[in-house]
Design a protein around this motif. Structure first.
Motif, PDB file in Angstrom:
ATOM      1  N   LEU A 125       0.840  -1.208   0.000  1.00  0.00           N
ATOM      2  CA  LEU A 125       0.000   0.000   0.000  1.00  0.00           C
ATOM      3  C   LEU A 125       0.871   1.252   0.000  1.00  0.00           C
ATOM      4  O   LEU A 125       0.536   2.253  -0.658  1.00  0.00           O
ATOM      5  CB  LEU A 125      -0.946  -0.014   1.194  1.00  0.00           C
ATOM      6  N   ASP A 126       1.992   1.202   0.687  1.00  0.00           N
ATOM      7  CA  ASP A 126       2.947   2.307   0.661  1.00  0.00           C
ATOM      8  C   ASP A 126       3.476   2.506  -0.755  1.00  0.00           C
ATOM      9  O   ASP A 126       3.607   3.643  -1.235  1.00  0.00           O
ATOM     10  CB  ASP A 126       4.091   2.013   1.641  1.00  0.00           C
ATOM     11  N   THR A 127       3.765   1.410  -1.433  1.00  0.00           N
ATOM     12  CA  THR A 127       4.254   1.478  -2.812  1.00  0.00           C
ATOM     13  C   THR A 127       3.196   2.087  -3.729  1.00  0.00           C
ATOM     14  O   THR A 127       3.522   2.903  -4.603  1.00  0.00           O
ATOM     15  CB  THR A 127       4.668   0.078  -3.309  1.00  0.00           C
ATOM     16  N   ILE A 128       1.936   1.741  -3.530  1.00  0.00           N
ATOM     17  CA  ILE A 128       0.862   2.336  -4.333  1.00  0.00           C
ATOM     18  C   ILE A 128       0.824   3.847  -4.117  1.00  0.00           C
ATOM     19  O   ILE A 128       0.732   4.619  -5.087  1.00  0.00           O
ATOM     20  CB  ILE A 128      -0.506   1.705  -3.994  1.00  0.00           C
ATOM     21  N   ARG A 129       0.916   4.290  -2.860  1.00  0.00           N
ATOM     22  CA  ARG A 129       0.904   5.734  -2.592  1.00  0.00           C
ATOM     23  C   ARG A 129       2.099   6.415  -3.258  1.00  0.00           C
ATOM     24  O   ARG A 129       1.966   7.489  -3.849  1.00  0.00           O
ATOM     25  CB  ARG A 129       0.890   6.005  -1.081  1.00  0.00           C
ATOM     26  N   HIS A 130       3.274   5.791  -3.178  1.00  0.00           N
ATOM     27  CA  HIS A 130       4.490   6.346  -3.779  1.00  0.00           C
ATOM     28  C   HIS A 130       4.326   6.484  -5.299  1.00  0.00           C
ATOM     29  O   HIS A 130       4.553   7.553  -5.876  1.00  0.00           O
ATOM     30  CB  HIS A 130       5.683   5.438  -3.450  1.00  0.00           C
ATOM     31  N   ALA A 141      -3.940   7.987   1.496  1.00  0.00           N
ATOM     32  CA  ALA A 141      -4.301   7.611   0.126  1.00  0.00           C
ATOM     33  C   ALA A 141      -5.416   8.488  -0.436  1.00  0.00           C
ATOM     34  O   ALA A 141      -5.399   8.839  -1.615  1.00  0.00           O
ATOM     35  CB  ALA A 141      -4.702   6.138   0.074  1.00  0.00           C
ATOM     36  N   SER A 142      -6.373   8.860   0.396  1.00  0.00           N
ATOM     37  CA  SER A 142      -7.479   9.692  -0.052  1.00  0.00           C
ATOM     38  C   SER A 142      -6.987  11.049  -0.560  1.00  0.00           C
ATOM     39  O   SER A 142      -7.458  11.554  -1.581  1.00  0.00           O
ATOM     40  CB  SER A 142      -8.484   9.876   1.084  1.00  0.00           C
ATOM     41  N   SER A 143      -6.028  11.635   0.134  1.00  0.00           N
ATOM     42  CA  SER A 143      -5.485  12.933  -0.287  1.00  0.00           C
ATOM     43  C   SER A 143      -4.699  12.805  -1.587  1.00  0.00           C
ATOM     44  O   SER A 143      -4.739  13.703  -2.436  1.00  0.00           O
ATOM     45  CB  SER A 143      -4.596  13.510   0.815  1.00  0.00           C
ATOM     46  N   ILE A 144      -3.987  11.709  -1.748  1.00  0.00           N
ATOM     47  CA  ILE A 144      -3.257  11.489  -2.999  1.00  0.00           C
ATOM     48  C   ILE A 144      -4.246  11.306  -4.147  1.00  0.00           C
ATOM     49  O   ILE A 144      -4.062  11.849  -5.238  1.00  0.00           O
ATOM     50  CB  ILE A 144      -2.296  10.291  -2.877  1.00  0.00           C
ATOM     51  N   SER A 145      -5.325  10.571  -3.897  1.00  0.00           N
ATOM     52  CA  SER A 145      -6.371  10.392  -4.904  1.00  0.00           C
ATOM     53  C   SER A 145      -6.980  11.736  -5.301  1.00  0.00           C
ATOM     54  O   SER A 145      -7.198  12.005  -6.483  1.00  0.00           O
ATOM     55  CB  SER A 145      -7.451   9.451  -4.362  1.00  0.00           C
ATOM     56  N   THR A 146      -7.230  12.583  -4.320  1.00  0.00           N
ATOM     57  CA  THR A 146      -7.777  13.913  -4.588  1.00  0.00           C
ATOM     58  C   THR A 146      -6.806  14.720  -5.436  1.00  0.00           C
ATOM     59  O   THR A 146      -7.220  15.409  -6.386  1.00  0.00           O
ATOM     60  CB  THR A 146      -8.083  14.649  -3.266  1.00  0.00           C
ATOM     61  N   ALA A 147      -5.512  14.634  -5.122  1.00  0.00           N
ATOM     62  CA  ALA A 147      -4.493  15.356  -5.912  1.00  0.00           C
ATOM     63  C   ALA A 147      -4.493  14.876  -7.360  1.00  0.00           C
ATOM     64  O   ALA A 147      -4.388  15.689  -8.278  1.00  0.00           O
ATOM     65  CB  ALA A 147      -3.120  15.192  -5.276  1.00  0.00           C
ATOM     66  N   ILE A 148      -4.610  13.564  -7.562  1.00  0.00           N
ATOM     67  CA  ILE A 148      -4.658  13.041  -8.928  1.00  0.00           C
ATOM     68  C   ILE A 148      -5.855  13.632  -9.671  1.00  0.00           C
ATOM     69  O   ILE A 148      -5.718  14.112 -10.807  1.00  0.00           O
ATOM     70  CB  ILE A 148      -4.715  11.493  -8.941  1.00  0.00           C
ATOM     71  N   LYS A 149      -7.001  13.641  -9.027  1.00  0.00           N
ATOM     72  CA  LYS A 149      -8.206  14.174  -9.661  1.00  0.00           C
ATOM     73  C   LYS A 149      -8.065  15.668  -9.973  1.00  0.00           C
ATOM     74  O   LYS A 149      -8.476  16.122 -11.036  1.00  0.00           O
ATOM     75  CB  LYS A 149      -9.422  13.944  -8.779  1.00  0.00           C
TER      76      LYS A 149
END
Length: 128
Positions: free
Chosen positions: A40-45, A116-124
């Motif tokens: 999961l850390d790798t996914i966030r990275h 992860a939620s914040s990273i997802s928001t950044a992607i969007k």
């Protein structure tokens, strides 16, 4: 992922591929197994590398820092120096440029400190 010394994962923006080499992967298969905390850390990275890829308005493998200079200094102020140095040393030994090393330090720090939620928001937001 089956090779000894394979990375934990990687992002290839030119081919629009993100790969996670799961810790408990069954050698010789593509079967997804239970995700470990490291997976999961790798996914966030790697997801943060997608954000970095979108920073110039394209999704083409050209990565740029998510933070401007002062923001990055502030963001990394709470990140342990020994981790920054270890990341820099590892990538420098592999021949990475200063730009790539900075992008990697940013991605490692994001994976370690941002949910992860914040990273997802950044992607969007950044990638539309």
């Amino acid at each position: 992922c089956d090779n000894e010394g394979a990375p934990m994962g990687y992002y290839n923006g030119r081919d629009k591929v993100m790969v996670v080499c799961q810790d408990n992967k069954i050698t010789g298969t593509d079967k997804i197994v239970d995700w470990t905390d490291n997976d999961l850390d790798t996914i966030r990275h790697e997801a943060h590398h997608i954000v970095q890829d979108c920073m110039d308005g394209t999704l083409d493998g050209g990565l740029e820092s998510f933070f401007n200079g002062e923001e990055l200094v502030t963001f990394l102020a709470g990140y342990p120096d020994w981790k920054e140095n270890a990341i820099a040393d590892t990538y420098r030994k592999d021949g990475a440029s200063s730009h790539v090393i900075l992008l990697e330090i940013e991605a490692w720090a994001v994976a370690d400190t941002v949910d992860a939620s914040s990273i997802s928001t950044a992607i969007k937001q950044v990638c539309n």
